[in-house]
Write a protein that holds these residues in place. Sequence first.
Motif, short mmCIF file in Angstrom:
data_model
loop_
_atom_site.label_atom_id
_atom_site.label_comp_id
_atom_site.label_asym_id
_atom_site.label_seq_id
_atom_site.Cartn_x
_atom_site.Cartn_y
_atom_site.Cartn_z
N LEU A 127 7.12 -7.09 31.59
CA LEU A 127 8.47 -7.98 31.42
C LEU A 127 8.14 -8.13 29.76
O LEU A 127 7.30 -7.35 29.03
N PRO A 128 9.63 -8.52 29.39
CA PRO A 128 9.46 -8.62 27.80
C PRO A 128 8.40 -9.37 27.30
O PRO A 128 7.94 -9.18 26.04
N GLU A 155 2.69 -14.10 35.49
CA GLU A 155 2.76 -12.94 36.37
C GLU A 155 2.11 -11.67 35.72
O GLU A 155 2.19 -11.42 34.55
N PRO A 156 1.31 -10.85 36.67
CA PRO A 156 0.64 -9.72 36.01
C PRO A 156 1.48 -8.77 35.73
O PRO A 156 2.31 -8.54 36.16
N ASP A 165 -2.52 -5.31 36.54
CA ASP A 165 -2.96 -6.59 37.20
C ASP A 165 -3.59 -7.47 36.38
O ASP A 165 -4.13 -8.68 36.70
N LYS A 166 -3.28 -7.38 34.86
CA LYS A 166 -3.72 -8.41 34.04
C LYS A 166 -2.77 -9.49 33.78
O LYS A 166 -1.69 -9.12 33.45
N PRO A 168 -0.81 -12.23 31.40
CA PRO A 168 -0.36 -12.29 29.85
C PRO A 168 -1.54 -13.24 28.97
O PRO A 168 -1.58 -12.67 27.86
N ILE A 169 -2.27 -14.05 29.58
CA ILE A 169 -3.40 -14.63 28.77
C ILE A 169 -4.52 -13.57 28.49
O ILE A 169 -5.06 -13.65 27.40
N GLN A 170 -4.83 -12.65 29.51
CA GLN A 170 -5.89 -11.62 29.36
C GLN A 170 -5.17 -10.61 28.22
O GLN A 170 -6.04 -10.42 27.47
N MET A 171 -4.07 -10.49 28.25
CA MET A 171 -3.28 -9.57 27.38
C MET A 171 -3.35 -10.23 25.91
O MET A 171 -3.73 -9.50 24.82
#
Length: 196
Positions: A127-128, A155-156, A165-166, A168-171
Amino acid sequence: VYDAPSGSVAAAPFRCKSPVLGSEGPGLPVQDRQRKRRRVPNADEPAIERQFIPLFVAFECKASCHVIKHVLQERPGDVDLKDERGRTALHWAVSHGHSSIVDLILTKENKIFTAEAACLRDCTGKLPLHLAIASRPDVRIIKELLAANAPSAVEPCRSGDQFHDKSPIQMAAYYDCDLSTVFELLRVDPSFVNFL
């Protein structure tokens, strides 16, 4: 044996050329240099023909606000196009935009930032918001992306890389985003603090 003077035309094929001009050594014809650099495509790779879309190129080159405005005036239809990876102008803007063009991206008249584009995944499953997190943008972009598509905060990522499957907070933790970005993501769903 006749030795040609160093500045003469007869000595030109044997002289070392400047690397700025693209020569790799004395006496190499241009055709041989081009043939040597040409990459042979792998039979297993899908053939992807890259499209030239001036607006996307301007974002990729991190062009100034004036250049992007000029491209938008000359080619307003570029904001409605997708490239070969399924990315829109918003995908390109949030992944390559710099802080001085945030207002340009978010201005409604430019039609770069739309609610529909904020919900579109590219062909890699991002996603953007995912692309924005990777480029560590101004927090105003994160706020607008979450306002346009709040579920994207949980949304992962569906890409085939290390972020599959990560969340956004993990990214954001991986890319060492600033605390204001992390705060905006956690406001949507504070339970994601357990994933950090």
